[in-house]
Design an enzyme around this catalytic site. Sequence first.
Site, PDB file in Angstrom:
ATOM      1  N   LYS A  70       0.803  -1.222   0.000  1.00 14.57           N
ATOM      2  CA  LYS A  70       0.000   0.000   0.000  1.00 14.57           C
ATOM      3  C   LYS A  70       0.839   1.276   0.000  1.00 14.57           C
ATOM      4  CE  LYS A  70      -4.264  -1.773   2.034  1.00 14.57           C
ATOM      5  NZ  LYS A  70      -5.320  -1.535   3.028  1.00 14.57           N
ATOM      6  N   GLY A 129      -4.878  -1.065  17.289  1.00 16.60           N
ATOM      7  CA  GLY A 129      -4.105  -1.364  16.092  1.00 16.60           C
ATOM      8  C   GLY A 129      -3.363  -0.141  15.597  1.00 16.60           C
ATOM      9  N   SER A 130      -2.247  -0.375  14.923  1.00 14.75           N
ATOM     10  CA  SER A 130      -1.453   0.762  14.437  1.00 14.75           C
ATOM     11  C   SER A 130      -0.851   0.498  13.070  1.00 14.75           C
ATOM     12  CB  SER A 130      -0.330   1.070  15.442  1.00 14.75           C
ATOM     13  OG  SER A 130       0.501  -0.071  15.640  1.00 14.75           O
ATOM     14  N   GLY A 131      -1.419  -0.462  12.317  1.00 20.48           N
ATOM     15  CA  GLY A 131      -0.899  -0.785  10.995  1.00 20.48           C
ATOM     16  C   GLY A 131      -1.501   0.079   9.906  1.00 20.48           C
ATOM     17  N   MET A 133      -4.100  -0.379   7.796  1.00 23.25           N
ATOM     18  CA  MET A 133      -5.547  -0.194   7.845  1.00 23.25           C
ATOM     19  C   MET A 133      -5.920   0.721   9.002  1.00 23.25           C
ATOM     20  SD  MET A 133      -8.357  -0.836   6.342  1.00 23.25           S
ATOM     21  CE  MET A 133     -10.137  -0.946   6.585  1.00 23.25           C
TER      22      MET A 133
END
Length: 272
Positions: A70, A129-131, A133
């Site tokens: 991405k 979450g921290s990715g 997405m």
Amino acid sequence: MSREINKDTQLCMSLSGRPGNFGTRFHNSLYQALDLNFVYKAFSTQDIEAAVKGVRALGIRGCAVSMPFKEACIPFLDELDPSATAIQSVNTIVNDDGFLRAYNTDYIAVAKLLDSHQVPRDAVFALRGSGGMGKAVVAAIRDAGFKTGYIIARNEANGRALAEEYGYEWKAEVGDVAVDMVVNVTPVGMAGGPEAEALAFEPAVIDRASIVFDVVALPVETPLIRYGREHGKKVITGAEVATLQAVEQFVLYTGVRPSDAQIDAAAAHARR
């Protein structure tokens, strides 16, 4: 009867480290329903630069991009739509006569879902979450006008960086903080994963919230969504995100917006 592939058939594709069937089934089902001369195929690659150059050189109309490509694909593109610029992350490439324009329909889908579910903008959220997405979801939340929220991440460096970039606070765990909306952007609850039966948040945290949002698309009823429904929470599912972002890709590629009935049928087919 499906349309026969010919020399004028336009190819759309996906690039992913771990290709799945949802996009392939969803897009091809709609091409058939709408009698469009398109075909969709999933691919993986070890050479993202060559793959993107192939999209341009071969006149491939559209390309969906998943992890881990991405951000890596960006140097090889011509222009970023504001949806991709906002997070410097791409999940959709549209090829207009060799000019590659990039979008992030995850961002677009989340923004639309926050509107369609009428989530109050004064809601306090906790996002786990921290990715990549996570970045799309946080950016959409921020741009929708949410002022107060927490990024919950075990990786302090990544969690703090994401929180600071978008004006929120990092915490390792929610703890006793009262939040109105919990958002999961980790693989917790994903079918086939090591934590397929786990809840992304402690029950006490979910109990204090009124909205449960899980971006995990498979299964449709993740443990988090199931718990939310059973306890009377408003839920936003990963299946909704996956379907809506795919619809936006479909429209970008074809210029045609399917009916709600056609979208529902294609999504049901894709999840089989």
